[in-house]
Design a protein around this motif. Structure first.
Motif: not given
Length: 292
Positions: A177-178, A199-200, A244-246, A265-266
Motif C-alpha cells: 500500500s501507499f 513509493h514514488r 516506481h522505476k523513474d 521496481a514498477w
C-alpha cells in the motif's frame, strides 16, 4: 501604477508570511513526529519478515490482460509469471473486489459489471481471485487502495478476514500500500503478515494534480517521504519497497540494500529498462508484459 505596485508588494509579503508559517508548522510537526516515533519504538518492536522468496521470477502488473480479471490471471500463468500484482477496492455495497480506479466505490458490484458489458471479463471478488491464484500456484502482491471510500481501518478488517480464513496466505500473499497508516494497522494486528510499502516521487501531487491545495501538495509529499526514509520503514520492520522505476538509481538501491531492504521496481515494460534493473541494479521488477 502606484496602487498596482502596492498590491503586488502586499501579495509578496503575504506569500512570504504563508511560507514562514508553513515552515514553522513543518518544524513543529517534525518534532512531534520524532517524539511519537521514539515513544512507539520504545514500546513496540516489530518483527522483520524477510520476503526474498517472493522476488524470484516474472511478476505481472495488474494481473496482465485484461487487467485485474480472472482471464488476465490465467493469461499471466500461461506467459510464465510466478506472481501477480492486483488492486483491492470495495464496492458501494461493501464487496471487496479487484479493481484499479476509484469509481468502483460509487457503484454496487452489479452496477459496475453492467457498465462493463462488452469489455470482456467481469469484475472479480477478492475471494474468487485468491482461489484461482491458489489453484495456479501464483504469489500475490495485493495493493490495497485504502483511500477514497475505503479507509485503512476497514481495509485492515478485510485483510484480517482473508488471512484468518486461509493460513496459506502467509506464504503466498504480500499486502502492499501507499498508505503508511494501513501498514501500521496491519503490523499492529498481526506481525506475521508480509507487508511492503509502495513509493514514488511526489505521491500526493501525482494523484491530485488539480486539487485546490495544489501549491501545498509538494510540501505534504516532502513530509511523507521524509517520514518513510527517516523512520517509518525501520520502525515497522519493513523489508520490501515497491518503487516506481523513474525514481530509481544505483545509489538509491544501494542505500536501501545497506539497510536490508529489498527494492522491487514498477512498472518496467521497456526491454532496456528491464535489462538495467536486472544487470545494473540487480533488482526484480513488475511488468505489464509477463512473457518469458
Amino acid at each position: 501604477m502606484g496602487q498596482v505596485e502596492s498590491l503586488f508588494t502586499c501579495l509578496q509579503l503575504f506569500c512570504l508570511g504563508c511560507l514562514f508559517v508553513l515552515s514553522t508548522l513543518l518544524r513543529v510537526a517534525q518534532g512531534a513526529l520524532r517524539w511519537i516515533v521514539n515513544a512507539v519504538a520504545y514500546n513496540v518492536k516489530f518483527r522483520k519478515v524477510h520476503l526474498d522468496k517472493f522476488l524470484k521470477g516474472i511478476i505481472a502488473h495488474r494481473c496482465g490482460t485484461p487487467e485485474n480479471t480472472l482471464d488476465g490471471i490465467r493469461w499471466c500463468k500461461k506467459c510464465g509469471a510466478v506472481a501477480v500484482e492486483m488492486d483491492l477496492r470495495v464496492t458501494k455495497d461493501g464487496i471487496p473486489v479487484i479493481y484499479h480506479d476509484d469509481d468502483i466505490t460509487r457503484m454496487t458490484l452489479d452496477e459496475a459489471n453492467s457498465s462493463r458489458e462488452g469489455e470482456g471479463s467481469s469484475i472479480p471478488t477478492i475471494f474468487q481471485v485468491l482461489e484461482l491464484c491458489k489453484e495456479l500456484d501464483l504469489t500475490i502482491f495485493l495493493e490495497v487502495k485504502a483511500f477514497i471510500g475505503f479507509g485503512p481501518p476497514k481495509a485492515r478488517e478485510i485483510i484480517k478476514k482473508l488471512y484468518m480464513e486461509d493460513q496459506s496466505l502467509y506464504d503466498r500473499m504480500i499486502v502492499c500500500s501507499f498508505s503508511p497508516l494501513l501498514l501500521l494497522l496491519v503490523r499492529l494486528m498481526d506481525q506475521k503478515i508480509p507487508v511492503a510499502i509502495i513509493h514514488r516521487r511526489y505521491p500526493i501531487t501525482t494523484v491530485m494534480p488539480r486539487h485546490v491545495l495544489k501549491p501545498l501538495l509538494p510540501y505534504i509529499d516532502g513530509v511523507i517521504l521524509w517520514c518513510i526514509h527517516a523512520w517509518f520503514v525501520d520502525l515497522l520492520g519493513i523489508t520490501l519497497m515497491l518503487v516506481h522505476k523513474d525514481g530509481l538509481s544505483w545509489w538509491y538501491v544501494e542505500d536501501w540494500r545497506r539497510k536490508n531492504v529489498n527494492i522491487l521496481a514498477w512498472t518496467v515494460n521497456d526491454k532496456h529498462e528491464q535489462a538495467f534493473c536486472e544487470k545494473v541494479l540487480q533488482i526484480p521488477f513488475m511488468t505489464d508484459h509477463p512473457t518469458t
